[in-house]
Design a protein around this motif. Structure first.
Motif, short mmCIF file in Angstrom:
data_model
loop_
_atom_site.label_atom_id
_atom_site.label_comp_id
_atom_site.label_asym_id
_atom_site.label_seq_id
_atom_site.Cartn_x
_atom_site.Cartn_y
_atom_site.Cartn_z
N GLN A 3 -28.04 67.84 -12.50
CA GLN A 3 -26.61 67.58 -12.55
C GLN A 3 -26.34 66.51 -13.59
O GLN A 3 -26.94 65.42 -13.53
N LEU A 4 -25.48 66.80 -14.55
CA LEU A 4 -25.13 65.84 -15.57
C LEU A 4 -24.39 64.68 -14.92
O LEU A 4 -23.37 64.86 -14.27
N LYS A 5 -24.92 63.46 -15.12
CA LYS A 5 -24.35 62.25 -14.50
C LYS A 5 -23.79 61.28 -15.54
O LYS A 5 -23.06 60.38 -15.19
N GLY A 6 -24.20 61.42 -16.77
CA GLY A 6 -23.76 60.51 -17.83
C GLY A 6 -24.45 60.87 -19.12
O GLY A 6 -25.18 61.86 -19.19
N ASP A 7 -24.25 60.06 -20.14
CA ASP A 7 -24.83 60.34 -21.46
C ASP A 7 -26.35 60.42 -21.42
O ASP A 7 -26.96 61.17 -22.18
N ASP A 8 -26.99 59.62 -20.56
CA ASP A 8 -28.46 59.61 -20.50
C ASP A 8 -28.97 59.65 -19.07
O ASP A 8 -30.04 59.13 -18.77
N LYS A 9 -28.21 60.29 -18.19
CA LYS A 9 -28.64 60.36 -16.79
C LYS A 9 -28.36 61.73 -16.21
O LYS A 9 -27.28 62.30 -16.42
N LEU A 10 -29.35 62.26 -15.47
CA LEU A 10 -29.23 63.53 -14.77
C LEU A 10 -29.58 63.32 -13.30
O LEU A 10 -30.52 62.60 -12.98
N GLY A 11 -28.83 63.96 -12.42
CA GLY A 11 -29.23 64.04 -11.03
C GLY A 11 -30.25 65.15 -10.91
O GLY A 11 -30.20 66.13 -11.66
N ILE A 12 -31.20 65.02 -10.00
CA ILE A 12 -32.22 66.05 -9.81
C ILE A 12 -32.40 66.30 -8.33
O ILE A 12 -32.41 65.37 -7.53
N MET A 13 -32.51 67.57 -7.96
CA MET A 13 -32.84 67.91 -6.59
C MET A 13 -34.34 68.22 -6.54
O MET A 13 -34.81 69.14 -7.21
N MET A 14 -35.05 67.43 -5.77
CA MET A 14 -36.48 67.68 -5.53
C MET A 14 -36.64 67.82 -4.03
O MET A 14 -36.27 66.91 -3.28
N GLN A 15 -37.17 68.94 -3.61
CA GLN A 15 -37.35 69.21 -2.18
C GLN A 15 -38.55 68.45 -1.64
O GLN A 15 -39.63 68.51 -2.23
N ASP A 103 -25.63 60.23 -5.00
CA ASP A 103 -25.14 61.54 -4.57
C ASP A 103 -25.43 62.59 -5.64
O ASP A 103 -25.23 62.35 -6.83
N GLU A 104 -25.91 63.73 -5.19
CA GLU A 104 -26.22 64.87 -6.07
C GLU A 104 -25.74 66.12 -5.36
O GLU A 104 -25.91 66.25 -4.16
N GLY A 105 -25.13 67.03 -6.11
CA GLY A 105 -24.63 68.26 -5.52
C GLY A 105 -23.15 68.11 -5.19
O GLY A 105 -22.54 67.10 -5.49
N PRO A 106 -22.55 69.09 -4.51
CA PRO A 106 -23.15 70.36 -4.12
C PRO A 106 -23.20 71.33 -5.31
O PRO A 106 -22.35 71.29 -6.18
N PHE A 107 -24.24 72.14 -5.31
CA PHE A 107 -24.42 73.18 -6.31
C PHE A 107 -24.81 74.47 -5.60
O PHE A 107 -25.38 74.45 -4.52
N SER A 108 -24.55 75.59 -6.28
CA SER A 108 -24.99 76.86 -5.70
C SER A 108 -26.50 77.00 -5.88
O SER A 108 -27.08 76.47 -6.82
N GLU A 109 -27.11 77.69 -4.94
CA GLU A 109 -28.54 77.94 -4.95
C GLU A 109 -28.78 79.42 -5.22
O GLU A 109 -27.86 80.24 -5.16
N ALA A 115 -25.69 74.18 -1.40
CA ALA A 115 -26.37 73.11 -0.68
C ALA A 115 -25.44 71.91 -0.60
O ALA A 115 -24.62 71.68 -1.49
N GLN A 116 -25.56 71.16 0.47
CA GLN A 116 -24.71 70.00 0.67
C GLN A 116 -25.04 68.87 -0.30
O GLN A 116 -26.16 68.76 -0.78
N GLU A 117 -24.06 68.05 -0.57
CA GLU A 117 -24.30 66.84 -1.36
C GLU A 117 -25.21 65.93 -0.55
O GLU A 117 -25.08 65.83 0.67
N ARG A 118 -26.18 65.32 -1.24
CA ARG A 118 -27.06 64.37 -0.56
C ARG A 118 -27.61 63.38 -1.58
O ARG A 118 -27.46 63.56 -2.79
N LYS A 119 -28.23 62.34 -1.07
CA LYS A 119 -28.82 61.31 -1.93
C LYS A 119 -30.13 61.85 -2.50
O LYS A 119 -31.03 62.24 -1.76
N ASN A 120 -30.21 61.90 -3.82
CA ASN A 120 -31.39 62.38 -4.52
C ASN A 120 -31.72 61.44 -5.67
O ASN A 120 -30.88 60.65 -6.09
#
Length: 179
Positions: A3-15, A103-109, A115-120
């Motif tokens: 998930q794009l969070k800023g110019d140099d930051k991405l959110g990532i979902m890791m299970q 917070d990361e999400g929600p995104f389609s799977e 998936a619900q938004e959650r701390k990632n």
């Protein structure tokens, strides 16, 4: 997923319990950020290899080479000692931040639910390299979607392996996963 969070930051979902999370936990215990390289755009066999669930330590580039029936040519990242497939369209180099969540999400799977938004964790991007005229490869999550094949084919192979080797169904002939 990213998930794009800023110019140099991405959110990532890791299970939890998946390989990326287990590796991340090792870095967290050392109090270090985890280096990461993300490939966008290449031969479809790379996506099948990445989605295959094998033992921790399995080299997905070896799996891709097996599927392609030739060795995978790699190049070293610009900012860290990680090899990535040569001829990828885009490579994002960075580090997954230790002890950081937002917070990361929600995104389609791939199964067509959100998936619900959650701390990632989040990734600090250190470099982006790309081929001239790079093509951005995006997987769409709406029926019919190609992402389902990148997941279900390797899932079927892993399920077949486990049914034969773990559960003892030696005479099983085929497995089909359908989402």
């Amino acid at each position: 997923r990213l998930q794009l969070k800023g110019d140099d930051k991405l959110g990532i979902m890791m299970q939890p319990e998946r390989h990326s999370w287990l590796i991340y936990e090792k870095y967290q215990k050392m109090g270090k950020n985890m280096p990461i390289a993300i490939m966008i755009g290449h031969h479809p066999m790379y996506y099948f290899a990445a989605a295959y669930t094998g033992p921790l330590g399995l080299d997905e580039l070896e799996v891709a080479g097996t599927l392609l029936e030739e060795p995978v040519e790699v190049v070293k990242c610009e900012t860290m000692d990680i090899n990535v497939p040569a001829y990828a369209e885009i490579i994002i180099e960075g580090e997954v931040l230790a002890e950081y969540r937002e917070d990361e999400g929600p995104f389609s799977e791939f199964q067509n639910y959100y998936a619900q938004e959650r701390k990632n964790p989040a990734i600090k991007v250190n470099a982006i390299t790309m081929r001239k005229g790079a093509i951005y490869k995006a997987l769409q999550h709406a029926p019919p979607n190609e992402g389902i094949y990148y997941v279900t084919v390797p899932m079927g192979a892993a399920l077949m392996r486990d049914l034969k080797n773990v559960a003892g169904f030696a005479d099983i002939k085929d497995v089909y996963c359908n989402f």
